[in-house]
Design a protein around this motif. Structure first.
Motif, PDB file in Angstrom:
ATOM      1  N   LYS A 738       0.829  -1.208   0.000  1.00  7.71           N
ATOM      2  CA  LYS A 738       0.000   0.000   0.000  1.00  7.71           C
ATOM      3  C   LYS A 738       0.865   1.261   0.000  1.00  7.71           C
ATOM      4  O   LYS A 738       0.562   2.249  -0.698  1.00  7.71           O
ATOM      5  N   LEU A 739       1.947   1.255   0.766  1.00  6.35           N
ATOM      6  CA  LEU A 739       2.825   2.417   0.822  1.00  6.35           C
ATOM      7  C   LEU A 739       3.580   2.594  -0.489  1.00  6.35           C
ATOM      8  O   LEU A 739       3.846   3.737  -0.912  1.00  6.35           O
ATOM      9  N   VAL A 740       3.933   1.448  -1.115  1.00  7.54           N
ATOM     10  CA  VAL A 740       4.606   1.564  -2.421  1.00  7.54           C
ATOM     11  C   VAL A 740       3.681   2.201  -3.446  1.00  7.54           C
ATOM     12  O   VAL A 740       4.119   2.972  -4.321  1.00  7.54           O
ATOM     13  N   GLY A 741       2.382   1.927  -3.361  1.00  8.37           N
ATOM     14  CA  GLY A 741       1.420   2.518  -4.289  1.00  8.37           C
ATOM     15  C   GLY A 741       0.922   3.883  -3.871  1.00  8.37           C
ATOM     16  O   GLY A 741       0.095   4.481  -4.587  1.00  8.37           O
ATOM     17  N   THR A 742       1.365   4.413  -2.754  1.00 12.01           N
ATOM     18  CA  THR A 742       0.934   5.738  -2.272  1.00 12.01           C
ATOM     19  C   THR A 742       1.693   6.842  -3.016  1.00 12.01           C
ATOM     20  O   THR A 742       2.917   6.720  -3.235  1.00 12.01           O
ATOM     21  N   SER A 744       3.902  10.023  -3.740  1.00 11.98           N
ATOM     22  CA  SER A 744       5.102  10.418  -2.991  1.00 11.98           C
ATOM     23  C   SER A 744       4.820  11.530  -2.001  1.00 11.98           C
ATOM     24  O   SER A 744       5.394  11.569  -0.897  1.00 11.98           O
ATOM     25  N   GLU A 745       3.919  12.478  -2.372  1.00 11.16           N
ATOM     26  CA  GLU A 745       3.666  13.597  -1.469  1.00 11.16           C
ATOM     27  C   GLU A 745       2.928  13.159  -0.205  1.00 11.16           C
ATOM     28  O   GLU A 745       2.972  13.873   0.810  1.00 11.16           O
ATOM     29  N   LEU A 746       2.255  12.035  -0.243  1.00 12.93           N
ATOM     30  CA  LEU A 746       1.538  11.541   0.942  1.00 12.93           C
ATOM     31  C   LEU A 746       2.297  10.429   1.667  1.00 12.93           C
ATOM     32  O   LEU A 746       1.803   9.894   2.656  1.00 12.93           O
ATOM     33  N   LEU A 747       3.468  10.133   1.170  1.00 13.33           N
ATOM     34  CA  LEU A 747       4.170   8.939   1.657  1.00 13.33           C
ATOM     35  C   LEU A 747       4.540   9.059   3.138  1.00 13.33           C
ATOM     36  O   LEU A 747       4.343   8.120   3.904  1.00 13.33           O
ATOM     37  N   ILE A 748       5.063  10.206   3.547  1.00  9.74           N
ATOM     38  CA  ILE A 748       5.534  10.346   4.933  1.00  9.74           C
ATOM     39  C   ILE A 748       4.374  10.225   5.908  1.00  9.74           C
ATOM     40  O   ILE A 748       4.453   9.483   6.915  1.00  9.74           O
ATOM     41  N   ASP A 749       3.267  10.909   5.605  1.00  8.74           N
ATOM     42  CA  ASP A 749       2.114  10.844   6.519  1.00  8.74           C
ATOM     43  C   ASP A 749       1.530   9.432   6.574  1.00  8.74           C
ATOM     44  O   ASP A 749       1.176   8.933   7.650  1.00  8.74           O
ATOM     45  N   GLU A 782      14.943  13.545   5.980  1.00  6.31           N
ATOM     46  CA  GLU A 782      14.984  14.700   6.874  1.00  6.31           C
ATOM     47  C   GLU A 782      13.578  15.108   7.290  1.00  6.31           C
ATOM     48  O   GLU A 782      13.322  15.448   8.453  1.00  6.31           O
ATOM     49  N   LYS A 783      12.614  15.039   6.330  1.00 10.56           N
ATOM     50  CA  LYS A 783      11.230  15.370   6.667  1.00 10.56           C
ATOM     51  C   LYS A 783      10.630  14.357   7.646  1.00 10.56           C
ATOM     52  O   LYS A 783       9.756  14.698   8.449  1.00 10.56           O
ATOM     53  N   LEU A 784      11.144  13.128   7.564  1.00 14.64           N
ATOM     54  CA  LEU A 784      10.655  12.089   8.485  1.00 14.64           C
ATOM     55  C   LEU A 784      11.162  12.324   9.897  1.00 14.64           C
ATOM     56  O   LEU A 784      10.598  11.805  10.862  1.00 14.64           O
ATOM     57  N   GLY A 785      12.227  13.166  10.021  1.00 18.50           N
ATOM     58  CA  GLY A 785      12.754  13.456  11.341  1.00 18.50           C
ATOM     59  C   GLY A 785      14.118  12.877  11.600  1.00 18.50           C
ATOM     60  O   GLY A 785      14.627  12.923  12.723  1.00 18.50           O
ATOM     61  N   VAL A 786      14.772  12.338  10.561  1.00 14.44           N
ATOM     62  CA  VAL A 786      16.101  11.766  10.717  1.00 14.44           C
ATOM     63  C   VAL A 786      17.133  12.879  10.667  1.00 14.44           C
ATOM     64  O   VAL A 786      16.974  13.867   9.936  1.00 14.44           O
ATOM     65  N   ASP A 787      18.196  12.780  11.457  1.00  9.27           N
ATOM     66  CA  ASP A 787      19.276  13.752  11.463  1.00  9.27           C
ATOM     67  C   ASP A 787      19.826  13.915  10.048  1.00  9.27           C
ATOM     68  O   ASP A 787      20.046  12.935   9.344  1.00  9.27           O
TER      69      ASP A 787
END
Length: 841
Positions: A738-742, A744-749, A782-787
């Motif tokens: 499901k995430l692979v088919g999401t 890209s702009e909605l992937l992080i959420d 980085e948007k996910l919160g990784v250093d």
């Protein structure tokens, strides 16, 4: 007493032939009178003279004054001898015990000399030169000043045969009367002399003296000493046949049967009550004897306690436990031959015995007066120690040849079992007939052994059973197919990457080397040829049967073996061995079924999921998986126990979903339509696996029955625990797709909301499958919160399945090199230790 010239009773020297013939013509009553006259001046009979007046002494004095040529006076009446016993009884318990001991030693003196291995060490000791032993014994008997009612025990039997010979003797392989293969001659000699004593002294001794038991017990103790000399290694008189299993077993069997014969004879003829062998019973018997001696007020209570300890009620003894190998009660004829009590021969022996008792005017069943004299006080039976094991127990420490024979027979069976595949389908589950045959042999071996001994030899045999059962477990394990080494290494690498996490494999390579090595054994891959899954199920069923049967076997051995070994009977280790084989069998089935579906997974990997733009019906590889799984599972379900089948389903569901997940993450890219098609395929496969525990053969097909199993028609609802586990496993795959088919702009959420506990590396795998470029992946991380620095490093490395596999395989290679070096070092160390030990031999 001591002035009369002594007779030469050896029958081999002294006097001419006419004189010897004249002596042989004298009756037994003359011998009895003469022997009593010899001991007329001893302390015991002198007490009788004081008690009863000058009658005894006058008769003895008159006998002394007779000229040698005159005929001896009439034999002394048994009533007078009985009264002398009462006098001895009146002198106290120690005096009585001393007299009984002396009486026994007097009449066993000749036996001890004749059959002593130290005096018959030559192979021809029983004949020729062996006669010297018998003659010297006769000389000793004549020269010694005996103190009991000793009768003249003949040193000849029949027409000049040796005292150790006679028609009742044993084999003819070794003429030495003390040898093992001539052991029958010992017992024939004692049997004949015991009956002569019983005829001469019937009604003389009080029943509570247990004279014949004491003498028989001493006889068996002497025999035990002789047997120990014959069997002990490094002795100059060790028997040449003590390593011959046939002769050794025959000697032990004859000894056991003689002990049982004497037990039955004493119970029947003398009313003897035997203890159960415990210390409590012996203490009760001593208290009863002392109570009877001093007429204590609680005498009856003490007698009752002794009788209870001896296993009797109301003064009547329990019938003797004289049974053959088949458990049937035995009867003994006059020569000691054992026959079945219920056979025509056994009935004839009992009938002749009754008729003999009737002719003699005696009734053993109720004749207390016949068993002894002195009234009720002296005829109360005092329980005595058992005879079983007194002499036969000596063999216990020397039965290694017998144990080796049993081990050899079982090893020969194991060799035959390696090529046998016959199945017994009569039980609830099909098992190899070799397992039932092995336990039948073990049971028969237990019967053979316990009919002879229940001590050290039986415990050694138990240890042999343990070793044989472990070997049989190895035989069963050898029926599994050999693992596929190449496939196992690849499978280990893939499973390791899934189990330890992608991040750990990349960030800490050295930390997972040990995990790689430890996982290799469980990650072995097996290819099962068509139909061989039935054999594997039979192995599992047989292991289950063996583990269950060993519980009953353990209880059987514990019930039969001597008390001091009961706590050492434990077969849990052997059960664990079979459980280990069972667990391996489940792993083999799981791996074999995975390999059956391997072609379908290769077909799945060959599809270009990145180029797919249309979603259709289920993919062809899904149908191939159905065709591989369904017949296999249905066959296994009909053959395995329910608990093992559920375990198989659990393991296969976990392995299948892991393999499917790994196949997905090895893809370079999956398009949105490709992810939708895969979700459709996953739904079909999920439905299949959820029904796995309840799959049934179609009408007209008996897949399980083909292997000897029984069709299981049960519930059509899978167990709740299995359903929960399989659903959770597929949920991870569904979220990934499901995430692979999401977009890209909605992937992080979507990742944060749907993948609970998902890591940055999991997110990076999804980005790789979506085809996001590496420089863009750093932004997403980085948007996910990784250093940022870590995000750039992770994006630069690229967490693809191919490099993960390369890392793990390299680590496995290093671990294998280390393991080989350690094995070599250990072998060298063992060699050095062995050389060091040999220097001190």
């Amino acid at each position: 007493g001591g002035g009369r010239p002594q007779k030469d009773r050896s029958g081999a020297a002294g006097g001419d032939e006419g004189g010897a013939a004249s002596k042989e013509e004298q009756g037994d009553n003359d011998n009895e009178e003469e022997e009593y006259d010899r001991y007329a001046n001893t302390g015991y009979v002198q007490s009788a003279d004081d008690a009863y007046g000058a009658g005894l002494s006058a008769g003895a004095t008159a006998k002394k004054q007779l000229p040698p040529t005159e005929a001896p006076p009439p034999p002394m009446p048994k009533e007078l001898l009985s009264e002398a016993c009462l006098v001895i009884d009146a002198l106290g318990l120690p005096t009585r015990r001393e007299f009984v001991g002396t009486f026994s030693r007097d009449h066993l003196e000749l036996y001890s000399e004749t059959f002593d291995p130290k005096k018959n060490s030559a192979s021809g000791g029983g004949g020729g030169g062996g006669g010297t032993g018998a003659m010297s014994a006769g000389g000793l008997a004549s020269a010694s000043a005996a103190k009991s009612f000793k009768i003249a025990m003949p040193s000849t039997s029949g027409h000049g045969d040796s005292v150790a010979g006679g028609s009742d003797g044993g084999g003819s392989g070794n003429p030495n009367p003390a040898s093992l293969d001539q052991i029958d001659r010992r017992y024939a000699y004692y049997r004949r002399n015991l009956r002569e004593l019983d005829d001469k002294f019937r009604g003389v001794f009080p029943q509570n003296w247990n004279v014949y038991h004491e003498m028989t017990y001493r006889f068996l103790q002497i025999t035990s000493d002789h047997l120990s000399s014959l069997l002990t290694p490094l002795r100059p008189y060790r028997d040449r046949d003590c390593d011959d299993v046939t002769i050794l077993l025959k000697a032990l069997q004859k000894t056991v049967m003689f002990e049982k014969e004497m037990t039955a004879w004493l119970q029947r003829e003398c009313g003897t009550i035997f203890l159960d062998g415990s210390r409590e019973a012996e203490q009760a018997a001593r208290e009863a004897e002392e109570a009877a001696e001093i007429e204590m007020d609680d005498e009856k209570a003490a007698i009752a306690a002794a009788a209870t300890a001896a296993g009797t009620t109301g003064g009547r003894s329990v019938p003797p436990a004289v049974y053959g190998e088949d458990g049937e009660e035995l009867e003994f004829d006059e020569s000691g031959k054992a026959v079945a009590a219920g056979s025509a021969e056994g009935i004839r022996i009992k009938y002749e015995r009754k008729m003999k008792e009737k002719r003699e005017g005696r009734d053993r069943a109720g004749g207390a007066a016949e068993l002894g004299v002195g009234g009720a006080r002296h005829n109360r039976p005092i329980p005595v120690k058992p005879l079983i094991g007194v002499a036969s127990g000596t063999f216990d420490g020397f039965m290694r040849p017998y144990i080796a024979l049993e081990e050899q027979n079982m090893d020969e069976q194991l060799v035959e079992f390696t090529s046998q595949r016959e199945v017994d389908t009569r039980g609830e589950l099909p098992v190899f007939t070799s397992s039932t045959a092995l336990f039948v042999y073990i049971k028969n071996s237990i019967t053979r052994c316990t009919n002879l001994t229940k001590g050290q030899t039986f415990f050694q045999l138990f240890a042999s059973f343990q070793d044989t059962l472990k070997k049989y477990a190895n035989v069963l394990e050898g029926m599994f197919p050999r693992p596929n080494a190449a496939v196992a290494a690849a499978s280990a690498a893939i499973n390791l990457s899934a189990n330890i996490g992608i991040g750990a494999a990349l960030a800490n390579p050295s930390g997972v080397a040990a995990s790689a090595n430890s996982s290799s054994s469980s990650a072995q891959s097996y290819r099962i040829p068509p139909g061989e899954e039935i054999t594997i199920c039979h192995v599992i069923d047989t292991c289950e049967y063996c583990a269950d049967t060993m519980e009953a076997l353990e209880d059987l051995i514990r019930d039969k073996i001597d008390d001091k070994y009961k706590d050492k009977i434990d077969m849990s280790g052997e059960q664990e061995v079979f459980h280990d084989v069972t667990a391996k069998g489940i792993r083999v089935l799981v791996s074999g079924l995975e390999n059956r579906a391997d072609k379908a997974f290769r077909d799945m990997a060959s599809i270009k999921w990145a180029d797919m733009d249309v979603v259709g019906e289920e993919s062809p590889y899904v149908r191939a998986i159905h065709e591989a799984i369904c017949p296999f599972v249905i066959s296994v379900r009909g053959l395995l126990p329910t608990s093992y089948f559920r375990n198989f389903c659990d393991k296969f569901a976990a392995a299948f979903t892991t393999t499917f997940y790994n196949s997905l993450i090895r893809q370079k890219r999956i398009s949105e339509s490709g992810s939708q098609q895969l979700l459709l395929d996953v739904t079909t496969l999920k439905t299949l696996l959820l029904k796995l525990p309840v799959l049934e053969e179609k009408a007209g097909r008996k897949v399980g029955a083909a292997g000897g199993g029984k069709s299981k028609q049960g519930t059509k609802i899978a167990p709740a625990m299995y359903t929960k586990m399989a659903t959770k496993q597929f949920q991870r795959i569904e979220i990934l797709l499901k995430l692979v088919g999401t977009p890209s702009e909605l992937l992080i959420d979507m990742f944060k909301s749907q993948w609970e506990g998902g890591s940055a590396l999991d997110f990076q795998v999804i980005m790789n499958l979506k085809g996001i470029k590496r420089n863009e992946q750093a932004v997403y991380l980085e948007k996910l919160g990784v250093d940022p620095s870590i995000a750039r490093t992770g994006a630069a490395h690229g967490a693809t399945s191919s490099n993960i596999t390369d890392h793990v395989q390299a680590l496995q290679g290093r671990g294998s090199d280390v393991a080989n070096k350690m094995t070599s070092d250990m072998a060298n160390m063992r060699a050095k230790v062995e050389n060091f030990r040999l220097q001190f031999r």
